[in-house]
Every structure is written in structure tokens, then in C-alpha cells.
Scaffold this motif. Structure first.
Motif, PDB file in Angstrom:
ATOM      1  N   ARG A  37       4.915 -53.508  16.295  1.00 39.77           N
ATOM      2  CA  ARG A  37       5.252 -53.794  16.318  1.00 39.77           C
ATOM      3  C   ARG A  37       5.405 -55.265  14.902  1.00 39.77           C
ATOM      4  O   ARG A  37       6.750 -55.036  14.506  1.00 39.77           O
ATOM      5  CB  ARG A  37       5.566 -54.696  17.209  1.00 39.77           C
ATOM      6  CG  ARG A  37       5.705 -54.491  19.001  1.00 39.77           C
ATOM      7  CD  ARG A  37       6.649 -54.324  19.888  1.00 39.77           C
ATOM      8  NE  ARG A  37       6.773 -52.400  18.719  1.00 39.77           N
ATOM      9  CZ  ARG A  37       7.050 -51.510  20.299  1.00 39.77           C
ATOM     10  NH1 ARG A  37       5.703 -51.756  21.272  1.00 39.77           N
ATOM     11  NH2 ARG A  37       6.543 -50.680  19.423  1.00 39.77           N
ATOM     12  N   THR A  38       4.542 -55.177  14.089  1.00 35.95           N
ATOM     13  CA  THR A  38       4.493 -55.638  13.156  1.00 35.95           C
ATOM     14  C   THR A  38       4.321 -55.465  11.953  1.00 35.95           C
ATOM     15  O   THR A  38       3.640 -55.724  11.322  1.00 35.95           O
ATOM     16  CB  THR A  38       4.265 -57.243  13.816  1.00 35.95           C
ATOM     17  OG1 THR A  38       2.598 -56.390  13.651  1.00 35.95           O
ATOM     18  CG2 THR A  38       4.641 -57.920  14.731  1.00 35.95           C
ATOM     19  N   PHE A  39       4.034 -53.703  11.957  1.00 37.09           N
ATOM     20  CA  PHE A  39       2.810 -53.470  10.228  1.00 37.09           C
ATOM     21  C   PHE A  39       3.443 -53.670   9.138  1.00 37.09           C
ATOM     22  O   PHE A  39       2.704 -53.865   8.890  1.00 37.09           O
ATOM     23  CB  PHE A  39       2.762 -51.805  11.101  1.00 37.09           C
ATOM     24  CG  PHE A  39       4.097 -50.786  10.693  1.00 37.09           C
ATOM     25  CD1 PHE A  39       5.386 -50.675  11.698  1.00 37.09           C
ATOM     26  CD2 PHE A  39       3.540 -50.026   9.592  1.00 37.09           C
ATOM     27  CE1 PHE A  39       5.649 -49.412  11.585  1.00 37.09           C
ATOM     28  CE2 PHE A  39       4.966 -49.534   9.094  1.00 37.09           C
ATOM     29  CZ  PHE A  39       6.144 -49.144  10.361  1.00 37.09           C
ATOM     30  N   LYS A  40       4.753 -53.847   8.922  1.00 39.64           N
ATOM     31  CA  LYS A  40       5.693 -53.675   7.452  1.00 39.64           C
ATOM     32  C   LYS A  40       5.318 -55.187   7.129  1.00 39.64           C
ATOM     33  O   LYS A  40       4.807 -55.347   6.129  1.00 39.64           O
ATOM     34  CB  LYS A  40       6.826 -53.153   8.006  1.00 39.64           C
ATOM     35  CG  LYS A  40       7.195 -51.954   7.603  1.00 39.64           C
ATOM     36  CD  LYS A  40       8.570 -51.676   7.360  1.00 39.64           C
ATOM     37  CE  LYS A  40       8.234 -50.074   6.495  1.00 39.64           C
ATOM     38  NZ  LYS A  40      10.098 -49.711   6.301  1.00 39.64           N
ATOM     39  N   GLY A  41       5.731 -55.844   8.309  1.00 38.20           N
ATOM     40  CA  GLY A  41       5.553 -57.474   7.806  1.00 38.20           C
ATOM     41  C   GLY A  41       4.216 -58.087   7.433  1.00 38.20           C
ATOM     42  O   GLY A  41       3.678 -58.825   7.091  1.00 38.20           O
ATOM     43  N   HIS A  42       2.906 -57.709   8.182  1.00 37.67           N
ATOM     44  CA  HIS A  42       1.815 -58.000   8.012  1.00 37.67           C
ATOM     45  C   HIS A  42       0.781 -57.063   7.263  1.00 37.67           C
ATOM     46  O   HIS A  42      -0.181 -57.054   6.580  1.00 37.67           O
ATOM     47  CB  HIS A  42       1.061 -57.316   8.968  1.00 37.67           C
ATOM     48  CG  HIS A  42       1.288 -58.703  10.867  1.00 37.67           C
ATOM     49  ND1 HIS A  42       2.896 -59.415  10.931  1.00 37.67           N
ATOM     50  CD2 HIS A  42       0.578 -59.821  11.636  1.00 37.67           C
ATOM     51  CE1 HIS A  42       2.677 -60.052  11.407  1.00 37.67           C
ATOM     52  NE2 HIS A  42       1.100 -60.249  12.191  1.00 37.67           N
ATOM     53  N   PRO A  99       6.062 -64.510  15.546  1.00 29.10           N
ATOM     54  CA  PRO A  99       6.286 -63.686  13.929  1.00 29.10           C
ATOM     55  C   PRO A  99       8.184 -63.374  14.049  1.00 29.10           C
ATOM     56  O   PRO A  99       7.994 -62.542  14.528  1.00 29.10           O
ATOM     57  CB  PRO A  99       5.625 -63.680  13.296  1.00 29.10           C
ATOM     58  CG  PRO A  99       5.097 -62.645  14.189  1.00 29.10           C
ATOM     59  CD  PRO A  99       4.952 -63.573  15.871  1.00 29.10           C
ATOM     60  N   GLY A 124       7.885 -60.106  12.104  1.00 27.06           N
ATOM     61  CA  GLY A 124       6.837 -59.271  12.014  1.00 27.06           C
ATOM     62  C   GLY A 124       5.984 -60.150  10.789  1.00 27.06           C
ATOM     63  O   GLY A 124       5.357 -59.188  10.248  1.00 27.06           O
ATOM     64  N   LEU A 125       6.395 -61.203   9.769  1.00 23.05           N
ATOM     65  CA  LEU A 125       5.920 -61.541   9.100  1.00 23.05           C
ATOM     66  C   LEU A 125       5.195 -62.846   9.447  1.00 23.05           C
ATOM     67  O   LEU A 125       5.851 -63.581  10.294  1.00 23.05           O
ATOM     68  CB  LEU A 125       7.130 -61.457   8.120  1.00 23.05           C
ATOM     69  CG  LEU A 125       8.282 -60.809   7.292  1.00 23.05           C
ATOM     70  CD1 LEU A 125       9.474 -61.601   6.293  1.00 23.05           C
ATOM     71  CD2 LEU A 125       7.656 -60.060   6.273  1.00 23.05           C
ATOM     72  N   SER A 169       7.049 -59.542  18.155  1.00 24.22           N
ATOM     73  CA  SER A 169       8.235 -60.345  17.804  1.00 24.22           C
ATOM     74  C   SER A 169       8.810 -59.786  18.745  1.00 24.22           C
ATOM     75  O   SER A 169      10.020 -59.661  18.177  1.00 24.22           O
ATOM     76  CB  SER A 169       8.140 -58.968  16.066  1.00 24.22           C
ATOM     77  OG  SER A 169       7.171 -60.130  15.315  1.00 24.22           O
TER      78      SER A 169
END
Lengths: 208, 288
Positions: free
Chosen positions: A40-45, B209, B212-213, B268
């Protein structure tokens, strides 16, 4: 470490790095399957860059992680990301399908928080280790006395076993032993193990 | 460290009339089979990275790739209208600074995690500046913070994906509070009280977040969680105890985390991430 997330960045670098150490062959291609929160969050993280950075041999505080996707391209390593449901695993989990010159290997690792990780599967073998201690992964013939031979060799070199996980898929075939040790293991110990008749493969990872 | 309960750490410290930091340091020496000098030097390296990340975060020229983060610490540092005194301002400013650097993929010390990396350095270094406390003592307090965090990681989790933000900023605030009490000369029991008070009040905090950041709400939340720790320190040092002991608060946190919907644990898929603005930001950043 390089931010922004200890589980999704630093932990992911470690998963990639350990996978590289276990694979040991020159890497040509990696199919990376992301599960749960990773998906779900791989790009942002920065999880994508982190896993690839680890596969390229970067450690969590290496600033090249930011550009790892580009560096992989320059080194002719093909990278592909997929979102997957791996079922029954920690929410921060990735499966790395690695393709090298002579072999393929599939490794599943979870990042369990605060940059701690766990490798849970290598090909068909269920394993369980964190990379926080010097760790041996030994594939051996599944027969009485084999574990005794391995532990005797380690004992002869005064290597103390902190934790050991043994597993086999089918009786009498190949056994897998994960051995976490209190001390670093020298090359000659590994050669000694590799030279035993009924030991098929030895891999060693050191903490960083 | 072989301790699995904060209670046991406190008991040992009281029994031997030593600080909790001393126990953690001795455990570290034994476990790593190394010397005191080496263990202290390693933590000193962490302290230097913390100081550097604060310094970097207060410079003008950093913006995250998304453009959502950068300059918050400096804005507050330069404001003439901060209520609550310099210590309060410093704590919030330093937490924002570290957290901004983290969002910009800079170098930080993950403690307890990168997403919550601003809190411990902000609280300890602000107190050290105000009361002119030397590095040697800050390093010791960092071991206290580390010991408390390690127990949470053994008993529960430090992953937002598993426990929500209570396991990250909540635990960060609790670690900072406990370590600050140790730094300011509080008793081992007061360390436990400050830890428990801070964590109790952040139970249930979700991880949602935007895009996703590790930026919205993470960066500013570090500022909040750091000032929150300061409140716990003041309560504990003034003699207010926690009715629920620290180990039970950790157990409660894990239970709350287990009951929390997956959509609120670093996926997210709900909360701030799916607000109208949150979605719009995610859409705009899709190609970055």
C-alpha cells in the motif's frame, strides 16, 4: 539510517541485503512481490528503492539507496514490482524472486518494526532468522546424526549456538538448519562444513 | 538485553541503587562481548547523527520529494509568538527538524522507528541545552530510552503496520519521557511512571499517512509527541504516578493494535489518507 521509515526503508534494505547474501550468485533479475502495508505504501516509504538497494549490497545508512532503481538499471539488473497477497504473513512482507546466471531462488522476508526483520522462507524451506547474529543456513541430508555432525564441527571451533531451527519437507531428503551463533564464523569453518559428504549447501550472513 | 519487563528493570535498579541506564549498558557489554568504551562510543555516534539531523533540519534548503515537507522547524524557530517558554519551543522545533530530514530521506537515528525519530533527540537535547548537561549523561539517557524501547519490541511491536502510530510516536514519546526523567535525576520508579503516562495517553493512535508518505501527519506529530513527553516528565518528576504500570500499558497497546482495523495501520486506506484532500494529494503525486 536513511529515512523515511525504519520498517519500510531500513528494514526493507536489510531484507534485500540478506537475500543477496543468501543468493550469492550474480543477480540478473528480481521479481519483487509486495504484501500488505508494503504493497500500500511502498512508493511513499521508499520501500522499492530500499529493497533494491539491499539487493545491490547497500546497507541501511548508504545514501545510494535513494538512487538504487537507477543504479540497478546501470548494472543491468532487471527489477519488477508486483502487489501480492502472501496470506498469513506480517503486514510488512516482501517476496523476492531472484534470477541469476545459474540459478533461481525465492526468499520471503518481513520487516517487523524499528528496522528489525525476519527471513521466513527460502524456496520451499521454512526458516526463521533475523540477521542480528552471525547466522548459518545449512542444507544437509535428513538422516540421524547429521545435526550432531554439524554442531560438533561448530563446537570444535568454539562456536556457541544461540538458537537453532531445523526443518525438512520430506523425511530422508533434504534438511534445512538455521543456526544463530554468538561469534562470527571464519571461511575455513564454512569450507569444513561444505566438504562434508552429506552437507549440500552452506550460506552465512553476518549482522551489520 | 535479557529483561522482558520494565518492572524488572526498575526493581533491579532500586535494589542495586543504580540508574536504569547502567543496567542497559552492562547488558549491552555482556551481550556484544565488548568493552564499556566501545558501547559508549557506539551510542556517541548515534548522538552525533541526532545532533547533525537537528542542525540539517534547521537549514533553509530542504524539501521532500513530494513538496509537502520542509521548513516547518525553521518557521517555528523564527516565530516571535511562541507561548510556553523556550524549552517547549526547543522541544517542538527539534522534533520537527529531525522528522523533516527523515521525510527528505536524510540520515537519522531510528528510535524507536524512523517515522518517530524526532521525539527522543528533541526532548533529551533540549533539556541538555537548557540545563547545560554534558554529552556523557545524554548518552546514558539514550541507553535508558533504548532499553525501554527494546522491551516494547519484545512484548509488543514497534511497527505502525502492526500496532498503528501508538507503537511509533506513542512509544517514542514514552521512551523520551522515561529517558528524560533518568537524565534529570528522577528515580527508577519515576522513569516507569513517565513512560507509562506518555504511552497511556497516546493509546489508539492510528497510522494513516497521506499518499503513503512519512510526512502527513508524521512530521508534525513528532512535534506533538515530543511536547507530550515533556508533560509526562513533569507529572512524573512532581510525584504523579501512573495507576496502570508500564508493562500493563504495553500489553494494552498491543491489544489495541490487534483490534485496530488494518485500514488504519500504515496502509493509507482510511483516516487522513482518504480525506478529500488526502486523496487529492495522493492523486497529484502518483507519478512522482
Amino acid at each position: 539510517m536513511i529515512g523515511p521509515s525504519s520498517s519500510h526503508t531500513a528494514g526493507a534494505v536489510k531484507v534485500g541485503y540478506l537475500a543477496r547474501s543468501i543468493f550469492k550468485d550474480k543477480l540478473n533479475k528480481a521479481d519483487i512481490h509486495l504484501h500488505g502495508s508494503f504493497a500500500r505504501t511502498f512508493k511513499g516509504h521508499g520501500t522499492d528503492r530500499a529493497l533494491v538497494g539491499g539487493l545491490l549490497g547497500f546497507k541501511p545508512d548508504d545514501e545510494r539507496i535513494r538512487n538504487s532503481l537507477q543504479i540497478a538499471k546501470e548494472r543491468n539488473v532487471e527489477i519488477d514490482f508486483n502487489l501480492s497477497d502472501l496470506r498469513g504473513v506480517h503486514p510488512n512482507t516482501a517476496k523476492l524472486d531472484l534470477v541469476g546466471e545459474n540459478k533461481e531462488m525465492s526468499i520471503i522476508g518481513s520487516s517487523i518494526g524499528g528496522s528489525r526483520i525476519k527471513i521466513i522462507q527460502i524456496d520451499d524451506y521454512e526458516v526463521d532468522f533475523s540477521g542480528e547474529m552471525p547466522t548459518l543456513w545449512v542444507l544437509h541430508k535428513d538422516e540421524p546424526g547429521e545435526i550432531g555432525i554439524i554442531t560438533s564441527i561448530l563446537g570444535n571451533y568454539k562456536l556457541n549456538i544461540a538458537r537453532m531451527v531445523v526443518f525438512r519437507n520430506k523425511k530422508g531428503e533434504v534438511g534445512s538448519a538455521i543456526i544463530e551463533l554468538d561469534h562470527k564464523v571464519n571461511d575455513y569453518v564454512i569450507s569444513n562444513l561444505e566438504n562434508m559428504d552429506d552437507i549440500y549447501q552452506v550460506r552465512y550472513v553476518e549482522p551489520f | 538485553m535479557h529483561y522482558n519487563r520494565i518492572e524488572n528493570l526498575i526493581d533491579k535498579a532500586v535494589q542495586d541503587d543504580i540508574k536504569i541506564s547502567q543496567i542497559v549498558i552492562e547488558e549491552e557489554i555482556e551481550e556484544r562481548e565488548t568493552t564499556r568504551t566501545a558501547v559508549i562510543e557506539k551510542m556517541n555516534e548515534n548522538l552525533n547523527v541526532m545532533k547533525e539531523s537537528i542542525k540539517e533540519g534547521l537549514k533553509k534548503d530542504h524539501t521532500s520529494a513530494s513538496g509537502l515537507t520542509g521548513g516547518e522547524a525553521l518557521t517555528m524557530q523564527n516565530s516571535d509568538n511562541i507561548l510556553g517558554g523556550n524549552l517547549y519551543r526547543d522541544v517542538v522545533v527539534k522534533a520537527l527538524a529531525v522528522s523533516e530530514i527523515n521525510a527528505c530521506m536524510g540520515k537519522v537515528v531510528a528510535g524507536p522507528t524512523a517515522g518517530a525519530s524526532g521525539i527522543v533527540p528533541a526532548v533529551l537535547l533540549s533539556l541538555a541545552e537548557k540545563y547545560d548537561i554534558e554529552d556523557e549523561k545524554i548518552i546514558k539517557a539514550l541507553f535508558t530510552a533504548g532499553g525501554l524501547g527494546e522491551i516494547v519490541s519484545k512484548k509488543a511491536t514497534l511497527a505502525g503496520a502492526e500496532g498503528g502510530c501508538q507503537a511509533e510516536c506513542g512509544v517514542g514519546s514514552a521512551m523520551a519521557a522515561g529517558a528524560a526523567v533518568d537524565l534529570m535525576g528522577g528515580t527508577p520508579e519515576q522513569v516507569g511512571d513517565a513512560f507509562a503516562l506518555a504511552l497511556k495517553n497516546l493509546l489508539g493512535l492510528v497510522c494513516d499517512p497521506v499518499a503513503g508518505l512519512v510526512e502527513v501527519p508524521c512530521v508534525k506529530r513528532n512535534g506533538f509527541a515530543a511536547s507530550h513527553a515533556l508533560t509526562a516528565v513533569n507529572m512524573a518528576l512532581s510525584g504523579i504516578g501512573s495507576v496502570i504500570p508500564p508493562d500493563e500499558v504495553i500489553e494494552a497497546m498491543m491489544e489495541v493494535g490487534d483490534l485496530m482495523s488494518v485500514s488504519l495501520k500504515e496502509t493509507s486506506e482510511a483516516g487522513l489518507a482518504t480525506t478529500e484532500t488526502g486523496r487529492k494529494i495522493a492523486e497529484d503525486l502518483k507519478d512522482i
